[in-house]
Scaffold this active site. Structure first.
Site, PDB file in Angstrom:
ATOM      1  N   ARG A  16       0.840  -1.204   0.000  1.00 57.57           N
ATOM      2  CA  ARG A  16       0.000   0.000   0.000  1.00 57.57           C
ATOM      3  C   ARG A  16       0.880   1.261   0.000  1.00 57.57           C
ATOM      4  O   ARG A  16       0.851   2.052  -0.935  1.00 57.57           O
ATOM      5  CB  ARG A  16      -0.933  -0.017   1.223  1.00 57.57           C
ATOM      6  CG  ARG A  16      -2.065   0.975   1.152  1.00 57.57           C
ATOM      7  CD  ARG A  16      -1.839   2.278   1.862  1.00 57.57           C
ATOM      8  NE  ARG A  16      -1.394   2.133   3.235  1.00 57.57           N
ATOM      9  CZ  ARG A  16      -0.898   3.134   3.932  1.00 57.57           C
ATOM     10  NH1 ARG A  16      -0.777   4.322   3.391  1.00 57.57           N
ATOM     11  NH2 ARG A  16      -0.483   2.962   5.171  1.00 57.57           N
ATOM     12  N   HIS A 217       4.632   3.439  13.782  1.00 56.19           N
ATOM     13  CA  HIS A 217       4.652   3.471  12.315  1.00 56.19           C
ATOM     14  C   HIS A 217       5.712   4.522  11.979  1.00 56.19           C
ATOM     15  O   HIS A 217       5.480   5.720  12.146  1.00 56.19           O
ATOM     16  CB  HIS A 217       3.256   3.875  11.816  1.00 56.19           C
ATOM     17  CG  HIS A 217       3.153   4.104  10.346  1.00 56.19           C
ATOM     18  ND1 HIS A 217       2.509   3.242   9.490  1.00 56.19           N
ATOM     19  CD2 HIS A 217       3.590   5.129   9.567  1.00 56.19           C
ATOM     20  CE1 HIS A 217       2.557   3.708   8.260  1.00 56.19           C
ATOM     21  NE2 HIS A 217       3.202   4.860   8.269  1.00 56.19           N
ATOM     22  N   HIS A 219       8.830   6.359   9.637  1.00 50.60           N
ATOM     23  CA  HIS A 219       9.377   6.634   8.299  1.00 50.60           C
ATOM     24  C   HIS A 219      10.853   6.998   8.433  1.00 50.60           C
ATOM     25  O   HIS A 219      11.279   7.539   9.453  1.00 50.60           O
ATOM     26  CB  HIS A 219       8.608   7.777   7.623  1.00 50.60           C
ATOM     27  CG  HIS A 219       7.317   7.321   7.026  1.00 50.60           C
ATOM     28  ND1 HIS A 219       7.136   7.125   5.680  1.00 50.60           N
ATOM     29  CD2 HIS A 219       6.146   6.991   7.610  1.00 50.60           C
ATOM     30  CE1 HIS A 219       5.905   6.699   5.449  1.00 50.60           C
ATOM     31  NE2 HIS A 219       5.274   6.609   6.604  1.00 50.60           N
ATOM     32  N   CYS A 250       3.851   8.936   2.052  1.00 46.24           N
ATOM     33  CA  CYS A 250       2.503   9.479   1.878  1.00 46.24           C
ATOM     34  C   CYS A 250       2.554  10.600   0.843  1.00 46.24           C
ATOM     35  O   CYS A 250       3.323  11.553   0.992  1.00 46.24           O
ATOM     36  CB  CYS A 250       1.986  10.008   3.212  1.00 46.24           C
ATOM     37  SG  CYS A 250       0.434  10.872   3.036  1.00 46.24           S
ATOM     38  N   ASN A 263       8.738   3.982   4.576  1.00 48.47           N
ATOM     39  CA  ASN A 263       8.712   3.490   5.953  1.00 48.47           C
ATOM     40  C   ASN A 263      10.070   2.891   6.299  1.00 48.47           C
ATOM     41  O   ASN A 263      10.868   2.597   5.413  1.00 48.47           O
ATOM     42  CB  ASN A 263       7.691   2.347   6.076  1.00 48.47           C
ATOM     43  CG  ASN A 263       6.288   2.825   6.021  1.00 48.47           C
ATOM     44  OD1 ASN A 263       5.873   3.352   5.013  1.00 48.47           O
ATOM     45  ND2 ASN A 263       5.555   2.640   7.081  1.00 48.47           N
TER      46      ASN A 263
HETATM   47  N1  COA Z   1     -13.590   5.275  -1.884  1.00 49.72           N
HETATM   48  C1  COA Z   1     -13.944   5.690  -3.133  1.00 49.72           C
HETATM   49  N2  COA Z   1     -14.364   6.942  -3.390  1.00 49.72           N
HETATM   50  C2  COA Z   1     -14.482   7.788  -2.365  1.00 49.72           C
HETATM   51  C3  COA Z   1     -14.139   7.415  -1.051  1.00 49.72           C
HETATM   52  C4  COA Z   1     -13.672   6.097  -0.835  1.00 49.72           C
HETATM   53  N3  COA Z   1     -13.313   5.686   0.378  1.00 49.72           N
HETATM   54  N4  COA Z   1     -14.362   8.471  -0.244  1.00 49.72           N
HETATM   55  C5  COA Z   1     -14.799   9.468  -0.998  1.00 49.72           C
HETATM   56  N5  COA Z   1     -14.884   9.062  -2.286  1.00 49.72           N
HETATM   57  C6  COA Z   1     -15.344   9.820  -3.436  1.00 49.72           C
HETATM   58  C7  COA Z   1     -16.821  10.160  -3.320  1.00 49.72           C
HETATM   59  O1  COA Z   1     -17.607   9.151  -3.875  1.00 49.72           O
HETATM   60  C8  COA Z   1     -16.897  11.448  -4.077  1.00 49.72           C
HETATM   61  O2  COA Z   1     -16.883  11.160  -5.455  1.00 49.72           O
HETATM   62  P1  COA Z   1     -17.713  12.052  -6.522  1.00 49.72           P
HETATM   63  O3  COA Z   1     -17.143  13.427  -6.406  1.00 49.72           O
HETATM   64  O4  COA Z   1     -17.429  11.382  -7.824  1.00 49.72           O
HETATM   65  O5  COA Z   1     -19.131  11.979  -6.040  1.00 49.72           O
HETATM   66  C9  COA Z   1     -15.574  12.141  -3.742  1.00 49.72           C
HETATM   67  O6  COA Z   1     -14.671  11.080  -3.427  1.00 49.72           O
HETATM   68  C10 COA Z   1     -15.682  13.115  -2.602  1.00 49.72           C
HETATM   69  O7  COA Z   1     -16.317  12.454  -1.523  1.00 49.72           O
HETATM   70  P2  COA Z   1     -16.262  12.994   0.008  1.00 49.72           P
HETATM   71  O8  COA Z   1     -17.106  12.121   0.849  1.00 49.72           O
HETATM   72  O9  COA Z   1     -16.526  14.467   0.002  1.00 49.72           O
HETATM   73  O10 COA Z   1     -14.795  12.637   0.431  1.00 49.72           O
HETATM   74  P3  COA Z   1     -13.606  13.604   0.592  1.00 49.72           P
HETATM   75  O11 COA Z   1     -13.382  14.395  -0.629  1.00 49.72           O
HETATM   76  O12 COA Z   1     -13.791  14.325   1.880  1.00 49.72           O
HETATM   77  O13 COA Z   1     -12.376  12.571   0.685  1.00 49.72           O
HETATM   78  C11 COA Z   1     -10.924  10.914   1.557  1.00 49.72           C
HETATM   79  C12 COA Z   1     -12.014  11.906   1.864  1.00 49.72           C
HETATM   80  C13 COA Z   1     -10.214  10.497   2.831  1.00 49.72           C
HETATM   81  C14 COA Z   1     -11.519   9.681   0.918  1.00 49.72           C
HETATM   82  C15 COA Z   1      -9.926  11.531   0.565  1.00 49.72           C
HETATM   83  O14 COA Z   1      -9.422  12.716   1.136  1.00 49.72           O
HETATM   84  C16 COA Z   1      -8.792  10.609   0.233  1.00 49.72           C
HETATM   85  O15 COA Z   1      -8.988   9.612  -0.450  1.00 49.72           O
HETATM   86  N6  COA Z   1      -7.595  10.922   0.640  1.00 49.72           N
HETATM   87  C17 COA Z   1      -6.440  10.076   0.379  1.00 49.72           C
HETATM   88  C18 COA Z   1      -5.694   9.851   1.637  1.00 49.72           C
HETATM   89  C19 COA Z   1      -4.632   8.790   1.478  1.00 49.72           C
HETATM   90  O16 COA Z   1      -4.817   7.738   0.917  1.00 49.72           O
HETATM   91  N7  COA Z   1      -3.463   9.107   2.058  1.00 49.72           N
HETATM   92  C20 COA Z   1      -2.362   8.211   2.083  1.00 49.72           C
HETATM   93  C21 COA Z   1      -2.436   7.208   3.172  1.00 49.72           C
HETATM   94  S1  COA Z   1      -2.434   7.847   4.812  1.00 49.72           S
END
Ligand code: COA
Length: 322
Positions: A16, A217, A219, A250, A263
């Site tokens: 991941r 955890h 890095h 990240c 990490n």
């Molecule tokens: N899986 C798939 N799609 C997701 C999702 C999930 N878990 N969470 C949100 N979405 C999609 C929604 O369906 C929406 O899509 P649309 O615009 O096509 O309708 C869009 O994302 C926004 O949804 P929302 O509920 O407002 O989520 P958000 O924008 O607040 O996003 C996170 C929250 C956490 C999902 C997002 O910030 C994210 O994926 N961040 C990545 C963090 C990451 O992986 N970091 C590294 C590891 S720590």
């Protein structure tokens, strides 16, 4: 006084952490082969991918497909990361995914907004909802992660009180929900920790929740990963997240393009444990083979050291026969 644990458990995050930061996607079949090699080395848990927004992290968008390809080995947990309710619901729909019901909060508000698109307070409060959601599905929380527990590239210093306040909050929440306090994992998400901080923060957490298991955890962003790992071992910590070959990072950590480091490297830390007489249940040679496979898939030299230098066993055997 040094008090190493007898046995250290590693949760492998490379599939991941390692692949989420890459610009290009890698074929799921190759990643499945890597995950199988990692499990074969004896790791108790391998994190397969994440169920986050595919717009935020495109390289993890095929995690469902990846789960379907893996030939699972009994005794290994195949976990997945989620950061919101939608992610957990995706995990529930994948029968091959082993649910590792983590709680997640941030010691840095700035990083919470970058990574999770919500304030640290909002994220913290969502954990109450998650505990209920987990209970409805028959799970109790496994680990409470405190991200950016040592410092933050956006916000700067993270005071120890930001960590202890969250631990107290988790303790009260668990008491309120009548569940055991899970393992507390301090995450050095962006590589700010030093060994002194490690000792002080572990002590401070243990004062609040003396019976909770501690986890880290780490890095290796600034080269202190192994020193921090060793400081934690000396404190008796026996659970670590790590990444094969030192993969990963990240994408939202704010290191600047190309500067994020991975990490702590699983096989290098396993090597350290074995040299110190600490058991891990891991076959180091098999893990080194997996690290070399990761390097082949990614297609550039990776940060791990033992995968390039080899361990010491063959030299010890040689000198014993001379
Ligand atoms: N899986 C798939 N799609 C997701 C999702 C999930 N878990 N969470 C949100 N979405 C999609 C929604 O369906 C929406 O899509 P649309 O615009 O096509 O309708 C869009 O994302 C926004 O949804 P929302 O509920 O407002 O989520 P958000 O924008 O607040 O996003 C996170 C929250 C956490 C999902 C997002 O910030 C994210 O994926 N961040 C990545 C963090 C990451 O992986 N970091 C590294 C590891 S720590």
């Amino acid at each position: 006084m040094t008090s190493y644990p007898k046995f250290v458990e590693f949760h492998e995050e490379g599939p991941r952490e390692g692949f989420q930061i890459e610009k290009q996607s890698f074929p799921p079949a190759e990643r499945a082969a890597l995950i199988e090699a990692l499990a074969d080395s004896g790791l108790s848990q391998v994190q397969v991918g994440s169920f986050v927004s595919p717009r935020a992290v495109p390289t993890m968008s095929d995690t469902e497909e990846l789960f379907r390809l893996i030939k699972k080995k009994p005794g290994t947990r195949y976990s997945v990361l989620w950061l919101n309710r939608k992610g957990f619901e995706r995990a529930l729909r994948v029968p091959e995914a082993d649910i590792y019901p983590a709680l997640m909060c941030y010691a840095s508000d700035a990083f919470s907004r970058k990574n999770n698109n919500c304030s640290a307070e909002e994220m913290r409060d969502r954990n109450a909802e998650w505990i209920d959601l987990y209970a409805e599905n028959g799970y109790a929380p496994s680990t409470a992660y405190i991200m950016t527990a040592f410092g933050c590239n956006y916000q700067g210093e993270v005071p120890i009180s930001a960590v202890t306040d969250l631990v107290k909050w988790f303790k009260d929440l668990c008491a309120d929900r009548n569940v055991e306090v899970p393992a507390i994992c301090l995450a050095d998400t962006v590589g700010w920790a030093n060994p002194d901080q490690i000792r002080r923060r572990i002590d401070a957490v243990r004062e609040i929740v003396p019976d909770a298991r501690m986890a880290l955890h780490l890095h290796d962003t600034r080269g202190l990963g192994a020193a921090n790992f060793h400081a934690a071992l000396e404190m008796g910590v026996d659970l670590f997240d790590s990444s094969v070959a030192g993969l990963g990072g990240c994408p939202f950590a704010g290191h600047g393009d190309g500067k994020a480091a991975g990490n702590v490297c699983t096989e290098d830390m396993v090597f350290m444990c074995h040299e110190l007489g600490i058991e891990t249940g891991i076959d180091l040679d098999k893990l080194i083979d997996a690290a070399r496979m990761a390097e082949e898939i990614i297609g550039r030299p990776l940060a791990g050291r033992i995968m390039h230098s080899g361990g010491l066993d063959k030299y010890r055997q040689k000198s014993a026969t001379e």
